[in-house]
Write an enzyme that holds these catalytic residues in place. Structure first.
Site, PDB file in Angstrom:
ATOM      1  N   GLU A 120      -7.153  -6.926  15.958  1.00  0.00           N
ATOM      2  CA  GLU A 120      -6.029  -7.884  15.938  1.00  0.00           C
ATOM      3  C   GLU A 120      -4.934  -7.438  16.920  1.00  0.00           C
ATOM      4  O   GLU A 120      -4.420  -8.243  17.706  1.00  0.00           O
ATOM      5  CB  GLU A 120      -5.487  -7.952  14.501  1.00  0.00           C
ATOM      6  N   ALA A 169       0.830  -1.207   0.000  1.00  0.00           N
ATOM      7  CA  ALA A 169       0.000   0.000   0.000  1.00  0.00           C
ATOM      8  C   ALA A 169       0.863   1.254   0.000  1.00  0.00           C
ATOM      9  O   ALA A 169       1.925   1.288   0.608  1.00  0.00           O
ATOM     10  CB  ALA A 169      -0.920  -0.006   1.222  1.00  0.00           C
ATOM     11  N   HIS A 213     -10.506  -4.311  11.711  1.00  0.00           N
ATOM     12  CA  HIS A 213     -10.072  -5.703  11.933  1.00  0.00           C
ATOM     13  C   HIS A 213      -8.650  -5.721  12.484  1.00  0.00           C
ATOM     14  O   HIS A 213      -8.344  -6.425  13.452  1.00  0.00           O
ATOM     15  CB  HIS A 213     -10.150  -6.492  10.623  1.00  0.00           C
ATOM     16  N   ASN A 214      -7.781  -4.957  11.864  1.00  0.00           N
ATOM     17  CA  ASN A 214      -6.389  -4.943  12.321  1.00  0.00           C
ATOM     18  C   ASN A 214      -6.244  -4.330  13.707  1.00  0.00           C
ATOM     19  O   ASN A 214      -5.436  -4.799  14.506  1.00  0.00           O
ATOM     20  CB  ASN A 214      -5.501  -4.203  11.317  1.00  0.00           C
ATOM     21  N   LYS A 265     -11.428  -3.359   7.238  1.00  0.00           N
ATOM     22  CA  LYS A 265     -10.163  -4.094   7.378  1.00  0.00           C
ATOM     23  C   LYS A 265      -9.261  -3.398   8.397  1.00  0.00           C
ATOM     24  O   LYS A 265      -8.580  -4.032   9.197  1.00  0.00           O
ATOM     25  CB  LYS A 265      -9.448  -4.224   6.027  1.00  0.00           C
ATOM     26  N   SER A 301      -7.711 -10.375   4.476  1.00  0.00           N
ATOM     27  CA  SER A 301      -7.064 -10.820   5.706  1.00  0.00           C
ATOM     28  C   SER A 301      -6.807 -12.316   5.688  1.00  0.00           C
ATOM     29  O   SER A 301      -7.546 -13.079   5.090  1.00  0.00           O
ATOM     30  CB  SER A 301      -7.918 -10.492   6.926  1.00  0.00           C
TER      31      SER A 301
HETATM   32  C1  6PG Z   1      -4.238  -9.752   8.123  1.00  0.00           C
HETATM   33  C2  6PG Z   1      -3.201  -8.920   8.824  1.00  0.00           C
HETATM   34  C3  6PG Z   1      -2.255  -8.329   7.861  1.00  0.00           C
HETATM   35  C4  6PG Z   1      -1.227  -7.373   8.417  1.00  0.00           C
HETATM   36  C5  6PG Z   1      -0.391  -7.835   9.519  1.00  0.00           C
HETATM   37  C6  6PG Z   1       0.645  -6.792   9.873  1.00  0.00           C
HETATM   38  O1  6PG Z   1      -5.404  -9.471   8.356  1.00  0.00           O
HETATM   39  O2  6PG Z   1      -3.886 -10.670   7.387  1.00  0.00           O
HETATM   40  O3  6PG Z   1      -3.831  -7.886   9.510  1.00  0.00           O
HETATM   41  O4  6PG Z   1      -3.009  -7.605   6.919  1.00  0.00           O
HETATM   42  O5  6PG Z   1      -0.338  -7.125   7.405  1.00  0.00           O
HETATM   43  O6  6PG Z   1      -1.028  -8.385  10.556  1.00  0.00           O
HETATM   44  O7  6PG Z   1       0.318  -5.926  10.868  1.00  0.00           O
HETATM   45  P1  6PG Z   1       1.487  -5.211  11.663  1.00  0.00           P
HETATM   46  O8  6PG Z   1       2.757  -5.349  10.881  1.00  0.00           O
HETATM   47  O9  6PG Z   1       1.081  -3.781  11.757  1.00  0.00           O
HETATM   48  O10 6PG Z   1       1.564  -5.939  12.954  1.00  0.00           O
END
Ligand code: 6PG
Length: 483
Positions: free
Chosen positions: A190, A76, A186-187, A183, A128
């Protein structure tokens, strides 16, 4: 052209998504990468895929059947704009450009606006599941027009992860940037999930002295219950790993500075803009920042902590671990509740018709935060589509009520023992703030009125008021203004 879909950008995510597409009945996949070596590697390693490779944009675009559909899978940022511009120059009205990178949704909104004026559809799509998900079934969060989804949806449904009930993990999230916004959240979730798990591990290790391998067994056990999730599962795997070079647990030789590529920070930045208290996510982002402040950590390493070292008493380890498990579950509920609040606020701000229950459903498989309890979230929104907060839904209310004694004990112990639990603690503070009948916000309003005549409302009658603090301290009613 003969290909019904194309992929631009053949690093791991792009290659794997292209292979996933090619493995599905009826797809012929055009592939293109800026440096042709990657294209050669992919096509020669996977002859079974029947890829249609290209060496340049003209050839790539010509290899696509009309209406053309191309998915961009590049890092990105600026690179995305460059690829988009090459495609836009060659595409025609009705063609579809999909950006499957982790784009900032503000960029997606801008790009969609520019591109849709040419009649070409632009779809920002959250993908994801990492490399494995891209290959075998990711969770997909496409935005863009509903019309573009008519073409795109059937293709995406064939490659997406499949939830336990057989539903593919893809839905049309909403228009323009909706997919990338979701998304992003979602992160953020995460990040919170990972931080909560890390805090649980730290508490158990410091409190019980169990080894990482023993704690791996704890997580594996947790993964058979309500906490069952991908992140709990891989936590057990990571904790069980031994470093070949030293023979130590791998987790003990990994430098304790957490990286971040920015999506967690975006979640918090936008939460601040939208006025949504996503404190669990924010603490998770900040905890990563703190971990990376090496110089400050070294300078602070001899600051005093609690006078006495803390350990769980012999015989109490199992009870303590169960407390931590419940604290983790309650905090996790808060993190998701906050994340969904941000989705609701974003949808309202940017005009998206986002179905919360559908988001929970497409996160049930494929994605990094996939978890058994997403079924519960989907059910909660199905039972009550206008639910104002996830945590007040009957199932979650009961879950938190059942966990709260444990949760409070764990946060209290952590504070006394000097073990940082920012996500556990802030989630509990949020919960108590949310349920408080009266908040000290009243005092803040008084302070604001004192120093800036910012006015306040009263509990007993309508209107806007100001106390003449520097005068006789009588109260006057003011007309609502910009204060
Ligand atoms: C996903 C993840 C992915 C993301 C990493 C990195 O849904 O597959 O969110 O898209 O690239 O988890 O996140 P960081 O490098 O910021 O920890």
């Amino acid at each position: 052209g003969s290909a019904n879909i194309g992929v631009v950008g053949l690093a791991v995510m792009g290659s794997n998504l292209a292979r996933n597409l090619a493995s599905r009945e009826g797809n012929t996949v055009a592939v293109f990468n800026r440096s042709p070596e990657r294209t050669h590697t992919l096509t020669s390693e996977h002859p079974e895929a029947g890829f249609v490779p290209s060496e340049g944009y003209d050839e790539f675009v010509a290899s696509l059947a009309k209406p053309r559909t191309a998915i961009i899978m590049v890092q990105a940022g600026k690179g995305t704009d460059a690829v988009i511009s090459e495609l836009v120059q060659r595409f025609e009205p009705g063609d579809i450009i999909v950006d499957g990178g982790n784009a900032n949704f503000h960029d997606t909104i801008r790009r969609e606006k520019e591109i849709s004026s040419t009649g070409i559809h632009f779809v920002g799509m959250g993908v994801s599941g990492g490399e494995e998900g891209a290959l075998n079934g990711p969770s997909l969060m496409p935005g863009g027009t509903a019309q573009s989804y008519e073409t795109l949806g059937p293709i995406l449904q064939t490659i997406a992860a499949v939830a336990p009930d057989g539903e593919p993990c893809v839905t049309h999230v909403g228009t323009d940037g909706a997919g990338h916004f979701v998304k992003m959240v979602h992160n953020g979730i995460e990040y919170a999930d990972m931080q909560l798990i890390a805090e649980a591990y730290d508490l158990i290790r410091q409190g019980t002295g169990k080894t990482p391998a023993e704690i791996a067994d704890v997580f594996a056990e947790w993964n058979t219950g309500e906490l069952e999730s991908y992140l709990i599962e891989i936590t057990a795997e990571v904790l069980r790993q031994t470093d070949a070079a030293t023979g130590l647990p791998l987790v003990d030789v990994i430098l304790d500075e957490a990286g971040a590529k920015g999506t967690g920070a975006w979640t918090v930045q936008n939460a601040l803009d939208l006025g949504v208290p996503t404190s669990g996510i924010a603490e998770a982002v900040f905890a990563r920042s703190l971990s990376s402040k090496r110089a400050q950590r070294e300078a602070a390493a001899d600051l005093p902590g609690p006078a006495e070292a803390w350990k769980v008493a012999d015989g109490d380890a199992d009870a303590f671990i169960e407390d931590v498990r419940r604290a983790l579950y309650a905090s996790k509920i808060i993190a998701y509740s906050q994340g969904f609040d941000e989705i609701v606020a974003g949808a309202e701000q940017f005009g998206w018709d986002v179905h919360k229950g559908d988001i929970a459903k497409i996160w049930r498989a494929g994605c990094i935060i996939r978890a058994r309890f997403l079924n519960r979230i989907a059910e909660a929104y199905a039972d009550d589509p206008s639910l104002v907060a996830l945590v007040v839904a009957p199932y979650f209310r009961d879950a938190v009520a059942g966990a709260q004694d444990s949760w409070r004990r764990v946060v209290a112990i952590a504070a006394q023992a000097g073990i940082p639990t920012p996500a556990f603690s802030s989630s509990l503070a949020y919960y108590d703030g949310l349920r408080a009948e009266r908040l000290p916000a009243a005092l803040i309003q008084g302070q604001r009125d004192f120093f800036g005549a910012h006015t306040y409302k009263r509990v007993d009658r309508p209107g806007v008021f100001h106390t003449l603090w520097s005068g006789d301290r009588s109260e006057i009613e003011t007309t609502p203004s910009s204060h």
